[in-house]
Design a protein around this motif. Structure first.
Motif, short mmCIF file in Angstrom:
data_model
loop_
_atom_site.label_atom_id
_atom_site.label_comp_id
_atom_site.label_asym_id
_atom_site.label_seq_id
_atom_site.Cartn_x
_atom_site.Cartn_y
_atom_site.Cartn_z
N THR A 136 35.28 -16.28 3.83
CA THR A 136 34.17 -17.06 2.92
C THR A 136 34.32 -18.30 2.27
N LEU A 137 34.81 -17.94 1.48
CA LEU A 137 35.75 -19.25 0.41
C LEU A 137 35.75 -20.15 1.35
N VAL A 138 37.15 -20.31 2.44
CA VAL A 138 37.31 -21.24 3.37
C VAL A 138 35.97 -22.34 3.26
N ASN A 139 35.36 -21.65 4.29
CA ASN A 139 34.62 -21.95 4.84
C ASN A 139 33.16 -22.37 3.96
N GLY A 140 32.49 -21.84 2.44
CA GLY A 140 31.93 -22.24 1.60
C GLY A 140 32.71 -23.63 0.92
N PHE A 141 34.65 -23.92 0.68
CA PHE A 141 35.13 -24.59 -0.35
C PHE A 141 35.26 -26.15 1.18
N THR A 142 35.41 -25.77 2.32
CA THR A 142 34.98 -26.75 3.04
C THR A 142 33.95 -27.66 3.87
N PHE A 143 33.21 -26.80 3.33
CA PHE A 143 31.37 -27.21 3.61
C PHE A 143 31.48 -28.22 1.94
N GLY A 144 32.17 -27.55 1.04
CA GLY A 144 31.25 -28.68 -0.02
C GLY A 144 32.14 -29.86 0.00
N ALA A 145 33.37 -30.14 0.07
CA ALA A 145 33.93 -30.58 0.17
C ALA A 145 33.82 -31.61 1.45
N ALA A 146 33.30 -31.81 2.61
CA ALA A 146 32.31 -32.42 3.30
C ALA A 146 31.53 -33.17 2.57
N ILE A 147 30.39 -32.36 2.03
CA ILE A 147 30.30 -33.28 0.65
C ILE A 147 30.60 -34.63 0.13
N HIS A 148 31.71 -34.23 -0.05
CA HIS A 148 31.99 -35.19 -0.93
C HIS A 148 32.57 -35.96 -0.35
N VAL A 149 33.21 -35.98 0.96
CA VAL A 149 33.62 -37.12 2.16
C VAL A 149 32.06 -37.74 2.85
N PHE A 150 31.29 -36.86 2.68
CA PHE A 150 29.96 -37.45 3.39
C PHE A 150 29.58 -39.05 2.29
N MET A 151 29.38 -38.54 1.18
CA MET A 151 28.54 -39.80 -0.21
C MET A 151 29.26 -40.62 -0.22
N SER A 152 31.72 -40.13 -0.34
CA SER A 152 32.22 -41.36 -0.31
C SER A 152 31.99 -42.17 0.47
N GLN A 153 31.72 -42.57 2.15
CA GLN A 153 31.85 -42.74 2.77
C GLN A 153 30.06 -43.95 3.69
N ILE A 154 29.28 -43.40 2.71
CA ILE A 154 28.18 -44.18 2.25
C ILE A 154 27.83 -45.83 1.86
N LYS A 155 29.32 -46.02 0.91
CA LYS A 155 29.40 -47.32 0.19
C LYS A 155 30.20 -48.27 1.73
N ASP A 156 31.25 -47.92 1.94
CA ASP A 156 31.02 -48.71 3.35
C ASP A 156 30.01 -48.24 4.89
N LEU A 157 29.39 -47.18 4.40
CA LEU A 157 28.30 -47.58 6.00
C LEU A 157 27.43 -48.72 5.81
N LEU A 158 26.85 -48.49 4.30
CA LEU A 158 25.78 -49.84 4.38
C LEU A 158 26.33 -50.96 3.43
N GLY A 159 27.53 -51.10 3.72
CA GLY A 159 28.23 -51.79 2.77
C GLY A 159 27.89 -52.40 1.22
N LEU A 160 27.60 -51.71 0.36
CA LEU A 160 27.37 -51.25 -0.18
C LEU A 160 28.75 -51.36 -1.35
N LYS A 161 28.28 -52.50 -2.81
CA LYS A 161 28.56 -52.24 -4.22
C LYS A 161 29.42 -52.10 -4.83
N LEU A 162 29.95 -50.73 -4.89
CA LEU A 162 29.79 -50.18 -6.45
C LEU A 162 30.84 -50.27 -7.42
#
Length: 681
Positions: free
Chosen positions: A214-240
């Motif tokens: 349960t802990l590993v599943n929840g942790f990897t899901f939460g971390a995946a959201i971090h990874v997802f948000m970190s790639q929006i910048k390159d995905l849309l060509g934004l300058k943050l």
């Protein structure tokens, strides 16, 4: 027909169990069966004894597993499968390595270094035959957070609302030391390796069991959201703006994205959209079709990377559309350099979480394949292999490495038999490092972001598991929710700690409130079952039988005593108070019997499911015996394990208590004894 009838009669007799033996209490059984407590020996004695048993050859084999399995390698049967598997995994390493290196805020070629140097070391020391070591999104993201926190780069940094150049950032007294991202990353890798070697020396491989599914599943899901948000910048060509924050980074990132979302790079958006659609169509349509035809998957990620590079070159995307590219990729192998040792104490705390996550993910995947294909994994040896590999990788510009679920599944699915597949993969990557690397310099970063986004699909789909966890156990559901919310809202390392604390707290809560129930007798048998669940049981007159499951210690002794009083429905303290009022004897007897429905004379406690008892717990048993003895009710125990009975004897030896615990081998022995005692009275 007669023969068949005889066989049926014998089978019917065999199904009936008849026991003919004397009544046994625990002490009598120990005497008749010549019980002897195992002798305890010192740690030094055990080490010397184990060293005498182990030969030099077996010691080398345990430290260097490759020396064992390579001698038994079936070249004719395995080599072709391992070559095909190695080529397939190498193709996956190229796009994944370059993409995940960006998560660590490092040059893309770092991901290929990680698929080469540490993997060669793991080949020698690892015990798993099928895990694909190298870059892993969550570990790279956690490393990237540390790199961002302690390194200075040519980009502008937002401090108190003002953009400053790194050379302008000062503390209250002196200029802050300036470290490059690579210096911080290699220091992290070296520290993670040291931590894992320390865990190996302390034999702490079992610590991974603290991280539940349960802990590993929840942790990897939460971390995946971090990874997802970190790639929006390159995905849309934004300058943050670059923010140096330890906690609540995802909240700041979301605010920054929405502040500039009105002005994306439409060319980057188109490239990202096309790349994602093609890769999703491959996963949903092409991959299932190919699986029926052959084991070889279509390397769609590599096709996307090569196609993106060619289009970027011929259309000059950086110049015409201001699309950000990967940049310079040096050829050849990196020169070995010592990590920046001044950084080790600075990054040490952050590295604890990285070391734990990388090891747990790797061991979890290794155990999945080991159970499926029936071979053994040494959890402590895996710590040694990862520690040595990370230390070696820190000299060659590598981040901490870990196993990848997607690559590992592919490596095993296409027929990989051993880590020889990793050597094949390393050979292909060496060719890329020496000659082909500069080809990818024009690769748009939005293509790599698209590769990461599609790869995250499996991790993000883990949110569906919450329903299953909640239905199986509300406590597990709470652990998942707390872990995810803390990881997403605060930070990855704090989320891991919060999830671990919540998981341990749930275990503590269950141990504080163990399972206690009343047992009833199944007529004409020696079986005693929970009366709340089995309607065919009967309650023996004058006897209450309780079943206890769990540990008995200082934390739950009060709860245990309360449950005994509630289930037996007789409180010794209340009975004594009634006696103290000097009520007439007849009235008192009638009141006592009315409250208990029958003339209770014996309480039996089944301790067969008692797995541990400390002195406080055994002391509570003595207190219960003493309290009920004061109102003429006997308390007996049954089914104790040998270790629990030894603890009882030890407590009796040093406790000045006249009420010794009487322990029987089974409940039926205790019931038989209690009925005889009551009849004699």
């Amino acid at each position: 027909m007669n023969l068949l009838s005889d066989i049926e009669k014998e089978s019917e007799v065999a199904l009936r169990l008849r026991i003919d033996r004397p009544l046994y209490d625990q002490e009598t059984l120990n005497y008749e069966c010549n019980y002897k407590k195992p002798e305890s020996t010192s740690v030094t004695h055990n080490i010397i004894k184990s060293l005498k048993k182990k030969r030099c050859k077996s010691a080398v084999t345990s430290i260097l597993p490759v020396s064992y399995w390579l001698r038994k390698y079936r070249w004719k049967d395995y080599i072709l499968s391992d070559i095909i598997s190695g080529i397939t995994v190498a193709i996956m390493h190229i796009p994944q390595g370059m993409a995940y290196a960006l998560l660590g805020n490092l040059p893309p070629v770092t991901g290929i270094y990680m698929a080469f140097f540490p993997v060669l070391i793991y080949f020698l020391f690892g015990t798993s035959k099928h895990v694909s070591m190298g870059t892993f999104a969550i570990v790279c993201l956690m490393t990237g957070r540390v790199v961002t926190a302690y390194s200075s780069s040519p980009t502008l940094t937002l401090v108190n609302g003002t953009f400053l150049h790194p050379t302008e950032i000062v503390d209250d007294v002196n200029l802050l030391p300036i470290y490059s991202p690579m210096q911080v990353a290699t220091a992290v890798t070296f520290t993670v390796g040291l931590l894992q070697l320390t865990m190996f020396c302390l034999r702490l491989g079992i610590i991974s069991t603290l991280l539940s599914e349960t802990l590993v599943n929840g942790f990897t899901f939460g971390a995946a959201i971090h990874v997802f948000m970190s790639q929006i910048k390159d995905l849309l060509g934004l300058k943050l703006p670059k923010r140096k924050v330890d906690h609540f980074k995802l909240i700041y990132t979301t605010i920054d994205i929405f502040s500039v979302l009105h002005s994306p790079n439409f060319a980057a958006l188109v490239v990202s959209t096309v790349s994602i659609i093609i890769m999703i169509l491959n996963d949903e349509l092409m991959k299932p079709w190919l699986k029926k035809k052959c084991n070889m998957p279509l390397p769609i990620e590599l096709i996307a990377v090569v196609t993106g590079t060619l289009i970027s070159n011929y259309c000059d995307l950086p110049k015409n559309y201001e699309i950000e590219t990967v940049g310079i990729i040096s050829t050849g192998l990196p020169k070995p350099e010592l990590p920046t040792f001044q950084l080790l104490p600075i990054v040490a705390v952050d590295c604890i979480a990285i070391a734990m996550v990388s090891y747990t993910v790797t061991l979890s995947m290794a155990l999945i394949f080991a159970q499926k294909l029936r071979y053994e994994i040494d959890s402590n040896q895996e710590l040694f292999a990862m520690g040595i590999s990370n230390i070696a990788g820190s000299f060659f510009s590598c981040m901490p490495f870990s196993a990848s679920l997607s690559r590992s599944l592919i490596q095993q699915t296409v027929g990989g038999k051993t880590q020889i597949a990793s050597i094949v993969s390393c050979t292909i990557l060496l060719i890329i490092l020496l000659w082909i690397g500069p080809f990818f310099e024009a690769l748009p970063r939005c293509v790599l972001a698209s590769v990461i986004m599609v790869a995250l699909k499996g991790m993000l789909m883990q949110a569906k598991q919450l329903t299953r966890f909640w239905k199986l156990s509300k406590l597990d559901g709470i652990v998942w929710i707390v872990t995810v919310l803390t990881v997403v809202l605060v930070s990855i390392d704090v989320g891991l700690l919060a999830g671990l604390i919540t998981s341990l707290a749930s275990i503590l809560l269950l141990s504080i409130k163990p399972y206690v129930c009343l047992l009833g007798h199944v007529p004409n048998t020696d079986l005693y079952l929970d009366i709340s669940r089995y309607q065919g049981t009967v309650t023996l007159e004058g006897i209450r039988i309780l079943h206890y499951s769990g540990g008995l210690n200082f934390a739950n002794k009060s709860y245990f005593k309360t449950r005994v009083i509630k289930l037996v429905d007789v409180d010794p303290q209340k009975v004594l108070k009634i006696r103290a009022k000097k009520i007439k004897s007849a009235a008192y007897d009638n009141k006592f019997h009315d409250t208990n429905n029958d003339k209770l004379h014996t309480i039996l406690i089944d301790m067969s499911a008692l797995n541990y008892a400390d002195p406080s717990g055994i002391g509570s048993l003595h207190a219960i015996v003493k309290d009920y003895y004061s109102i003429d009710i006997a308390v007996y125990f049954a089914g104790c394990s040998a270790s629990i009975f030894d603890s009882i004897l030890k407590y009796n030896k040093y406790a000045a208590d006249e009420h010794q615990l009487k322990v029987f081998v089974t409940i039926h022995d205790a019931v038989t004894y209690a009925l005889k005692e009551f009849t004699m009275k």
